[in-house]
Motif scaffolding. Structure first.
Motif, short mmCIF file in Angstrom:
data_model
loop_
_atom_site.label_atom_id
_atom_site.label_comp_id
_atom_site.label_asym_id
_atom_site.label_seq_id
_atom_site.Cartn_x
_atom_site.Cartn_y
_atom_site.Cartn_z
N TYR A 105 -3.69 7.20 -5.85
CA TYR A 105 -3.79 5.87 -5.24
C TYR A 105 -3.46 4.79 -6.26
CZ TYR A 105 -6.22 7.99 -1.20
OH TYR A 105 -6.55 8.73 -0.09
N LEU A 108 0.27 4.54 -6.59
CA LEU A 108 0.88 3.84 -5.45
C LEU A 108 0.69 2.33 -5.57
CD1 LEU A 108 -0.03 6.11 -2.40
CD2 LEU A 108 2.10 6.05 -3.72
N LYS A 109 -0.47 1.91 -6.03
CA LYS A 109 -0.70 0.47 -6.20
C LYS A 109 0.18 -0.11 -7.31
CE LYS A 109 -5.41 0.66 -4.46
NZ LYS A 109 -6.84 0.64 -4.80
N PHE A 112 3.87 -0.26 -5.91
CA PHE A 112 3.88 -0.71 -4.52
C PHE A 112 5.25 -1.24 -4.08
CE2 PHE A 112 3.05 -3.70 -1.05
CZ PHE A 112 2.29 -2.90 -0.19
N GLU A 113 5.93 -1.97 -4.98
CA GLU A 113 7.21 -2.58 -4.60
C GLU A 113 8.31 -1.56 -4.33
OE1 GLU A 113 7.49 -1.55 -8.77
OE2 GLU A 113 5.92 -2.58 -7.66
N GLN A 120 4.17 0.95 2.84
CA GLN A 120 3.41 -0.23 2.43
C GLN A 120 2.44 -0.65 3.53
OE1 GLN A 120 6.27 -3.26 1.39
NE2 GLN A 120 6.57 -2.44 -0.68
N LEU A 123 -0.48 2.13 3.76
CA LEU A 123 -1.19 2.42 2.51
C LEU A 123 -2.62 1.86 2.48
CD1 LEU A 123 -1.16 3.77 -0.24
CD2 LEU A 123 -0.14 1.67 -1.18
#
Length: 194
Positions: A105, A108-109, A112-113, A120, A123
């Protein structure tokens, strides 16, 4: 395989892991727009899916569901297999599942872009409801199937598949246990050759 297995089978490379995770949202040759290691992750995902879908053990699992769920049987088995991976995580990883999921996680943060818009969008729900950790329980699988049923507009009532999971639990368990080491070996070979 579903999210957890794809992430796990990516090894220690964050970019391959990211590509493997986003692959279902990347159609055709669109993967070429991503950095090379992310591209490898997309290709790994596609190879894992092809290998899994054609494997005789997996076909044995999907056969138990085909009458009620038609071509969604494969999706449901992918979710069931993630359940067995999560519920026996210590057999496959020295990193506790909670730590593995938290690290993913976090990745992914941080990236994110790079994520496609559909990912997105879901999520925040994935993280807040902790989908990956919830796979370890039958109740968690029931929630995932319910959400999948909503996304597929209740076409085949995927939410009811938790009943088959309970009914054939030992059979699905044995099939996963026989299949997964073969998939691990195949995935390792694919990562090495990409």
């Amino acid at each position: 395989m579903n999210f957890l297995a794809h992430i796990y089978l990516s090894g220690d490379n964050d970019d391959i892991c990211l590509g493997n995770f986003i692959a279902d949202s990347i159609k055709g040759k669109k993967y070429l727009e991503f950095p090379s290691e992310v591209q490898k992750g997309v290709l790994l995902h596609r190879a894992i899916d092809s290998y899994t879908d054609s494997h005789p053990i997996v076909r044995k699992s999907t056969a138990k569901l085909h009458k009620n769920y038609s071509h969604y049987s494969g999706v449901i088995v992918d979710i069931f297999y993630d359940h067995f991976l999560a519920s026996r995580w210590e057999d496959y990883s020295e990193v506790p599942l909670e730590n593995f999921v938290a690290d993913f996680y976090k990745l992914l943060k941080q990236r994110f872009e790079v994520l496609p818009a559909p990912i997105q969008n879901f999520l925040p729900y994935m993280v807040s409801e902790n989908w990956l950790l919830s796979y370890a329980s039958i109740e968690g699988i029931a929630r995932i199937l319910y959400q999948m049923n909503l996304r597929t507009k209740n076409i085949v009532r995927m939410d009811r598949a938790v009943n088959e999971l309970k009914e054939y639990y030992e059979e699905f368990s044995e099939e996963f246990t026989a299949f997964f080491p073969q998939l691990q070996e195949y995935s390792h070979q694919q990562v090495s050759s990409l």
